[in-house]
Design an enzyme around this catalytic site. Sequence first.
Site, mmCIF file in Angstrom:
data_model
loop_
_atom_site.group_PDB
_atom_site.id
_atom_site.type_symbol
_atom_site.label_atom_id
_atom_site.label_comp_id
_atom_site.label_asym_id
_atom_site.label_seq_id
_atom_site.Cartn_x
_atom_site.Cartn_y
_atom_site.Cartn_z
ATOM 1 N N CYS A 276 -21.373 4.209 -32.581
ATOM 2 C CA CYS A 276 -21.548 5.669 -32.424
ATOM 3 C C CYS A 276 -22.777 6.124 -33.202
ATOM 4 O O CYS A 276 -22.898 5.853 -34.395
ATOM 5 C CB CYS A 276 -20.305 6.396 -32.917
ATOM 6 S SG CYS A 276 -20.556 8.164 -33.126
ATOM 7 N N CYS B 102 -21.718 8.514 -36.338
ATOM 8 C CA CYS B 102 -20.908 8.101 -37.487
ATOM 9 C C CYS B 102 -21.802 7.889 -38.726
ATOM 10 O O CYS B 102 -22.973 7.505 -38.602
ATOM 11 C CB CYS B 102 -20.140 6.815 -37.166
ATOM 12 S SG CYS B 102 -18.603 7.098 -36.253
ATOM 13 N N HIS C 129 -14.729 9.751 -36.701
ATOM 14 C CA HIS C 129 -15.072 9.646 -35.283
ATOM 15 C C HIS C 129 -13.957 10.172 -34.373
ATOM 16 O O HIS C 129 -14.205 10.633 -33.264
ATOM 17 C CB HIS C 129 -15.348 8.169 -34.971
ATOM 18 C CG HIS C 129 -15.822 7.903 -33.577
ATOM 19 N ND1 HIS C 129 -17.103 8.203 -33.170
ATOM 20 C CD2 HIS C 129 -15.200 7.362 -32.494
ATOM 21 C CE1 HIS C 129 -17.246 7.849 -31.885
ATOM 22 N NE2 HIS C 129 -16.105 7.342 -31.464
ATOM 23 N N ASN D 91 -20.159 21.357 -26.764
ATOM 24 C CA ASN D 91 -19.578 20.859 -25.521
ATOM 25 C C ASN D 91 -18.524 19.849 -25.911
ATOM 26 O O ASN D 91 -18.841 18.856 -26.556
ATOM 27 C CB ASN D 91 -20.631 20.151 -24.663
ATOM 28 C CG ASN D 91 -21.659 21.109 -24.100
ATOM 29 O OD1 ASN D 91 -21.319 22.234 -23.732
ATOM 30 N ND2 ASN D 91 -22.905 20.671 -24.034
ATOM 31 N N SER E 34 -21.116 13.451 -24.078
ATOM 32 C CA SER E 34 -21.212 12.010 -23.902
ATOM 33 C C SER E 34 -20.760 11.239 -25.136
ATOM 34 O O SER E 34 -20.800 10.014 -25.149
ATOM 35 C CB SER E 34 -22.653 11.627 -23.526
ATOM 36 O OG SER E 34 -23.579 12.256 -24.390
ATOM 37 N N HIS F 195 -17.341 11.812 -30.873
ATOM 38 C CA HIS F 195 -17.459 12.162 -32.291
ATOM 39 C C HIS F 195 -17.621 13.680 -32.400
ATOM 40 O O HIS F 195 -18.487 14.253 -31.737
ATOM 41 C CB HIS F 195 -18.658 11.442 -32.925
ATOM 42 C CG HIS F 195 -18.643 11.500 -34.417
ATOM 43 N ND1 HIS F 195 -18.514 10.378 -35.213
ATOM 44 C CD2 HIS F 195 -18.698 12.546 -35.279
ATOM 45 C CE1 HIS F 195 -18.504 10.746 -36.486
ATOM 46 N NE2 HIS F 195 -18.620 12.064 -36.546
ATOM 47 N N HIS G 210 -18.841 17.071 -32.761
ATOM 48 C CA HIS G 210 -20.181 17.597 -33.065
ATOM 49 C C HIS G 210 -20.521 18.768 -32.166
ATOM 50 O O HIS G 210 -19.933 18.962 -31.109
ATOM 51 C CB HIS G 210 -21.240 16.496 -32.892
ATOM 52 C CG HIS G 210 -21.517 16.145 -31.457
ATOM 53 N ND1 HIS G 210 -20.643 15.435 -30.667
ATOM 54 C CD2 HIS G 210 -22.580 16.433 -30.656
ATOM 55 C CE1 HIS G 210 -21.156 15.274 -29.461
ATOM 56 N NE2 HIS G 210 -22.328 15.874 -29.423
ATOM 57 N N GLN H 116 -24.098 21.572 -31.181
ATOM 58 C CA GLN H 116 -25.550 21.607 -31.084
ATOM 59 C C GLN H 116 -26.069 22.985 -31.486
ATOM 60 O O GLN H 116 -25.327 23.968 -31.469
ATOM 61 C CB GLN H 116 -25.995 21.300 -29.657
ATOM 62 C CG GLN H 116 -25.595 19.918 -29.167
ATOM 63 C CD GLN H 116 -26.357 19.529 -27.905
ATOM 64 O OE1 GLN H 116 -27.568 19.672 -27.820
ATOM 65 N NE2 GLN H 116 -25.632 19.036 -26.922
HETATM 66 O O1 LIG Z 1 -27.225 17.526 -25.068
HETATM 67 P P1 LIG Z 1 -26.213 16.638 -24.369
HETATM 68 O O2 LIG Z 1 -24.861 16.697 -25.017
HETATM 69 O O3 LIG Z 1 -26.724 15.245 -24.168
HETATM 70 O O4 LIG Z 1 -26.088 17.253 -22.906
HETATM 71 C C1 LIG Z 1 -25.149 18.197 -22.491
HETATM 72 O O5 LIG Z 1 -25.388 19.494 -23.041
HETATM 73 C C2 LIG Z 1 -26.624 20.117 -22.681
HETATM 74 C C3 LIG Z 1 -26.637 21.519 -23.263
HETATM 75 O O6 LIG Z 1 -25.594 22.324 -22.772
HETATM 76 C C4 LIG Z 1 -26.822 20.147 -21.152
HETATM 77 O O7 LIG Z 1 -28.113 20.588 -20.864
HETATM 78 C C5 LIG Z 1 -26.598 18.763 -20.537
HETATM 79 O O8 LIG Z 1 -26.658 18.857 -19.133
HETATM 80 C C6 LIG Z 1 -25.231 18.220 -20.980
HETATM 81 O O9 LIG Z 1 -25.014 16.949 -20.430
#
Ligand SMILES: O=P(O)(O)O[C@H]1O[C@H](CO)[C@@H](O)[C@H](O)[C@H]1O
Lengths: 382, 382
Positions: A52, A55, A121, A184, A192, A195, A197, A199
């Site tokens: 990961c 981590c 994780h 997300n 994806s 873990h 997190h 943004q």
């Molecule tokens: O940044 P990540 O987690 O790789 O990507 C994810 O969040 C982003 C922000 O909402 C989007 O633009 C991506 O399509 C989504 O897969």
Amino acid sequence: MPEDILDDISHRRFNPLRGSWVLVSPHRTKRPWQGQQEEPSKNVLPEYDPSCYLCPGNKRAQGDHNPKYDSTFVFVNDYSAVKENQAEYNQPKEDGSLASRLLRAEGTTGKCYVITFSPAHNLTLADMPPQDILPVIQTWTKIYTSHLDPHSPLYKAAQSNSLPNGDSTEPSRQQFRYMQIFENKGAAMGCSNPHPHGQIWTTTSLPEEPSIELQHLQQYRREQSGSHMLVDYAKLESEKGERTVYENNSFWAGCPWWATWPFEIMVIAKTHKRALVDFNETEKEDLAETISEITRRYDNLFETSFPYSMGLHQAPLTGTDEEIESSHFHIHFYPPLLRSATVRKFLVGYEMMAEPQRDITPEQAAKRLRGCGGELYRRKLA
Amino acid sequence: MPEDILDDISHRRFNPLRGSWVLVSPHRTKRPWQGQQEEPSKNVLPEYDPSCYLCPGNKRAQGDHNPKYDSTFVFVNDYSAVKENQAEYNQPKEDGSLASRLLRAEGTTGKCYVITFSPAHNLTLADMPPQDILPVIQTWTKIYTSHLDPHSPLYKAAQSNSLPNGDSTEPSRQQFRYMQIFENKGAAMGCSNPHPHGQIWTTTSLPEEPSIELQHLQQYRREQSGSHMLVDYAKLESEKGERTVYENNSFWAGCPWWATWPFEIMVIAKTHKRALVDFNETEKEDLAETISEITRRYDNLFETSFPYSMGLHQAPLTGTDEEIESSHFHIHFYPPLLRSATVRKFLVGYEMMAEPQRDITPEQAAKRLRGCGGELYRRKLA
Ligand SMILES: O=P(O)(O)O[C@H]1O[C@H](CO)[C@@H](O)[C@H](O)[C@H]1O
Ligand SMILES: O=P(O)(O)O[C@H]1O[C@H](CO)[C@@H](O)[C@H](O)[C@H]1O
């Protein structure tokens, strides 16, 4: 209650924060589902995963190593959507040509961060007690503070905050306009890595959604002699109760009257707060408690790790006094599930081409979520 | 070409049809994908499926039997989101209270239809030659015509059309405001039955998206002394060529400058057409050809049955003369795939909270789609 009829008939509800409508079709929950099934998350993750990139101690995509952090950790996204430095784009002059009218663009710079919520994780916000969510809120506050325009009225409100060592969040030389903090969660929401997190994307432009909301917040304040739409709204909902999922002294959390997603929740500060920096320690604890109560109820609803996207809306990093004073701190949770851990709501053809459409009413959703308090289902099973 | 730089830097593009912005981050296609994979459709379907509620002669959910139709077939949706008859909702009076200001709703009635595109269970528009797509366009035109306000200037333009026998599309006694014709294709777009079909939702209200577009179309027409934004735009794009995917005498089809979805396509009538009823037979044939060319390219791109939502935007069924004359026929295709048959673009956290974001540029997308013409990959393999 004159509104009982809205449980039975198709109707549209108005979202005063966006100035837009949503179509509600309560009888439609009766239709059978034969479409796509989501993969529910297995949740048999180890506490530490050597592969990961989030981590503690592990190597990331571009070769950097994470420190052995023990709470939150912030770093610049290895695949940032916006960057601080890039070639300049000189917009063609408006010369009356079709191209200058119809093919408009502007360069955008900014900075994207990733913030881990915990070194473990295999946790999610729903697993974490409020005292472990508090450091996430502190870190959000610090990073917001460190990007504030020194001329903003918010700058004074912000206590001097410095970031924990190892976090590469030195303020950039540019003054950005807006900071979007979001998470997300779950594969269904494009996440994806399990873990825990979130943004943070910070840009020279004010993005669409905060911009639309800000226009409506400012207009309401002007028309209602200085009162704040979301303060008024939280008060009204707290009195009514039927859309409330959870509340404490500082926050109202519930399914808004105009919710689009089946189990959409808004968290609203009960008194006027422009941004994270306006909260005192008790209010931050109340926010941690609110996030904990909501994410736990989400997981309990279908006994699954509930996917969602969530995001904080607050004052821009720089702006006019009117913009900053009209801003009001709130969080949106947009979860896609509708009927079970595997059946989601699709906002597709009609919703994309015409208008968002929902099936169960926000009152029905709130009632179900209110009833999902208490211990996390996973812990009861264990 | 001053725009080459837009292949490299983050920028925002303006959508004049919606008055909104989209963030473009071309360098971001480089990031690896470890997230959710879509199930590509297997496409080993029989031509007739006895358990399909759309196949000719079969029984539907509420007990009705489909006729043994041999082209298209239209019926009222067994699980309609809006209905013609329901209890009336009396909106509480605007009395200055918080509730009357913040909890606004209105009743909505309407009619929802399903339209099959073919009796064959195992076809899609991409498999159908233009001459088999033509009846779909004829049926759309007929159903649109039969719901038109007799006082609309469009009513005269509409040749008297009657619907094929067995179609339960008698005009309703109410005059609806808008008809949204659309298709959800593929499990990834919430479609629960692979039998080729679309939907038609007709409502007493003008939905959000057509309403936003109409405002911008009207404004452009006023400001540009009567010219039509989308006619100007199709002309400009046809000259430039770099975003064109396919065009013929009557239609331009390409990835619009402001596209949100990776391989989004807009089909635009080249001369001013308010609605389906404005097309003559040659133009309908050209539209059938355009739909065929686009859907075939979509399938060829990743050698998969390409999921999308598509929808027609045209004049409202009833409205002011200005609204109707400013409307311009176009089709949006919103496909979710980004990198392959199994990796989609998620419009999630940042996109929901802040602003739509895309990775590859519309010019790159158009170039790839232009190169995907010719025979359908499935037929080459067979
Ligand atoms: O940044 P990540 O987690 O790789 O990507 C994810 O969040 C982003 C922000 O909402 C989007 O633009 C991506 O399509 C989504 O897969
Ligand atoms: O009507 P269907 O195909 O059952 O349902 C699908 O399309 C509808 C219209 O876009 C959406 O509201 C549903 O969420 C989606 O699953």
